[in-house]
Write a protein that holds these residues in place. Structure first.
Motif, PDB file in Angstrom:
ATOM      1  N   PHE A  18       2.124   6.656   3.676  1.00  0.00           N
ATOM      2  CA  PHE A  18       1.127   5.776   3.068  1.00  0.00           C
ATOM      3  C   PHE A  18       0.786   4.592   3.960  1.00  0.00           C
ATOM      4  O   PHE A  18      -0.372   4.283   4.204  1.00  0.00           O
ATOM      5  N   ASP A  19       1.832   3.907   4.452  1.00  0.00           N
ATOM      6  CA  ASP A  19       1.547   2.688   5.234  1.00  0.00           C
ATOM      7  C   ASP A  19       1.566   2.921   6.741  1.00  0.00           C
ATOM      8  O   ASP A  19       1.238   2.030   7.508  1.00  0.00           O
ATOM      9  N   ASN A  28       0.390   7.867  -4.794  1.00  0.00           N
ATOM     10  CA  ASN A  28      -0.462   8.351  -3.698  1.00  0.00           C
ATOM     11  C   ASN A  28      -0.020   9.687  -3.119  1.00  0.00           C
ATOM     12  O   ASN A  28      -0.329  10.018  -1.971  1.00  0.00           O
ATOM     13  N   VAL A  66      -5.101  10.040   1.662  1.00  0.00           N
ATOM     14  CA  VAL A  66      -4.040   9.129   1.228  1.00  0.00           C
ATOM     15  C   VAL A  66      -4.549   7.779   0.724  1.00  0.00           C
ATOM     16  O   VAL A  66      -4.084   7.271  -0.276  1.00  0.00           O
ATOM     17  N   HIS A 123       3.541   2.009  -4.572  1.00  0.00           N
ATOM     18  CA  HIS A 123       2.991   1.180  -3.521  1.00  0.00           C
ATOM     19  C   HIS A 123       2.212   0.013  -4.122  1.00  0.00           C
ATOM     20  O   HIS A 123       2.279  -1.094  -3.617  1.00  0.00           O
TER      21      HIS A 123
END
Lengths: 285, 153
Positions: free
Chosen positions: A27-28, A219, A231, A256
């Motif tokens: 995700f990040d 996500n 995503v 998140h």
């Protein structure tokens, strides 16, 4: 429910903010890989009201082998720093390794989040020894950091209940406190999208086991595949799945986006009659 | 003369409509203090089921029982207009402030037709002594509805 040093009421939904000490999480994409960035992420989710942070040193997907020593280097000192700065925060560490679990508990962790369903049988002993909580997940028995491939279940929910409650019993037998054991169907782990959708639809069956249920929906690919979204575009779908799990009574949300998830869960909790409105006066003057 | 108290029939005072943040906290405190002075047996006088529920809930909250006779005190439920502001339940009616001011001076000679137009719950206020003769614990219209809480000894 008690998570290490911290006790919670039986009807309080809890937000677990994800903090990745990894260069490559999906995700990040490494945004909080550096220690100061990871610490800023902790500060952010705390400010947003998360009761729990879930610190992980290894991404779930396949990739470069990360040794236990490297995993410890990524998370142990970091846990100690977070513990010192936030005494009231629940610190969870996402690890399947007993060796890492022991080190982070000694550094102040409250929860061992075993996303890989008991791959290391000694993790429960570590939790018991440190009076830590443990998250018992269902992965269908896959090896850590592998993707599901042609996995079939006669009944995915029955399998998730059987495996997580057996894991919970194993934790109990090892000496983990009953109020410190949580189960997690583990969406997308050992599951295709149809499996994850069915687990979501039938989450109430997991809640009915009596063990508190954690859901990790944030996500994930089952949302992406269901809606055809990448995503960065899965928040709405995540929150829809969150609503269904909240109505069923899931207690912990590994996320998140803390603020959006909290609003969603609070709204559903009130619809379910488990939480009064914040301030209702319309029509009641 | 047994004690009498006046409270408004505000449903937000009911436990079943409780919020996390009480939108009527000062009003609730005033109501409980007033009803607490009516003794253990309270007769509730209200114009409808909603007001009766509110009165009974307040009595219960202070440990009193609701009775139809041999009361130690009487709880009158009613309030002024519900048309004090644009966001009021009945929207703004320019006559509301004057109507409520007249009630504040006296509960005698209430214009019942106007009261009806202003959504005022005054049926049970008729015959009460003036507020000036009592101990007024609350006098405000926080949501466009005029509330009074008062006790007469």
């Amino acid at each position: 429910m008690r998570l290490g040093r911290h006790a919670f009421g039986d009807d309080d939904p809890l937000m677990m903010g994800i903090v990745n000490r990894t260069p490559d999480s999906f995700f990040d994409k490494g945004a909080t890989w550096a220690e100061d960035a990871a610490f800023a992420r902790v500060a952010e989710v705390v400010a947003q009201g998360a009761e729990i942070v879930d610190i992980g040193g290894i991404k779930a997907a396949p990739g470069v082998e990360i040794s236990a020593a490297e995993e410890k280097a990524r998370v142990v000192d970091f846990v100690a720093q977070v513990r010192a700065t936030y005494p009231d925060l629940v610190i969870s560490v996402d690890t399947w390794r007993a060796e890492v679990g022991a080190a982070v508990c000694a550094a102040g962790a409250d929860v061992l989040n075993d996303a890989w369903g008991g791959a290391d049988p000694e993790l429960v002993d570590v939790a018991a020894e440190h009076d830590a909580a443990i998250i018992c997940t269902h992965t269908g028995g896959v090896t850590p950091r592998t993707r599901p491939y042609r996995i079939e279940y006669d009944d995915v929910v029955a399998a998730a209940i059987a495996d997580t409650t057996a894991y919970a019993q194993r934790a109990l037998d090892a000496g983990v406190a009953r109020e410190s054991i949580v189960i997690d169907p583990a969406h997308d782990f050992g599951k295709n999208t149809f499996h994850s959708l069915e687990v979501t639809r039938r989450l109430g069956e997991m809640v009915a086991t009596g063990w508190p249920v954690l859901v990790s929906l944030s996500n994930k690919d089952f949302v992406g595949e269901t809606l055809g979204l990448d995503v960065g575009e899965r928040l709405v779908g995540t929150l829809a799945a969150t609503s269904v799990c909240a109505l069923a009574g899931a207690r912990i949300y590994r996320v998140h986006q803390v603020v959006e998830t909290r609003q969603t869960v609070d709204m559903v909790w009130s619809i379910a009659g488990r939480r009064p409105p914040l301030r209702a006066i319309r029509g009641l003057q | 003369m047994r004690a009498r108290a006046l409270v408004p029939g505000v449903p937000a005072l009911l436990p079943s409509y409780a919020s996390l943040d009480d939108p009527v906290a000062p009003l609730r405190a005033a109501c409980l203090s007033a009803v607490g002075e009516l003794g253990p047996r309270v007769r509730v006088v209200a114009s409808g089921p909603s007001g009766r529920r509110v009165g009974a809930a307040l009595a219960e909250a202070v440990g009193a029982v609701v009775v139809d006779a041999d009361e130690t005190g009487t709880l009158v439920v009613g309030n002024g207009s519900a048309t004090r502001t644009e966001k009021a339940p009945g929207h703004l009616d320019e006559r509301a402030a004057g109507f409520d001011a007249a009630l504040r001076a006296s509960f005698d000679h209430i214009d019942l037709a106007l009261a009806d137009e202003l959504w005022a719950d005054v049926t049970c206020l008729v015959g009460l002594p003036p507020l000036a003769d009592g101990d007024v614990r609350y006098d405000d219209a926080p949501y466009g509805v005029q509330y009074w809480v008062a006790v007469w000894g």
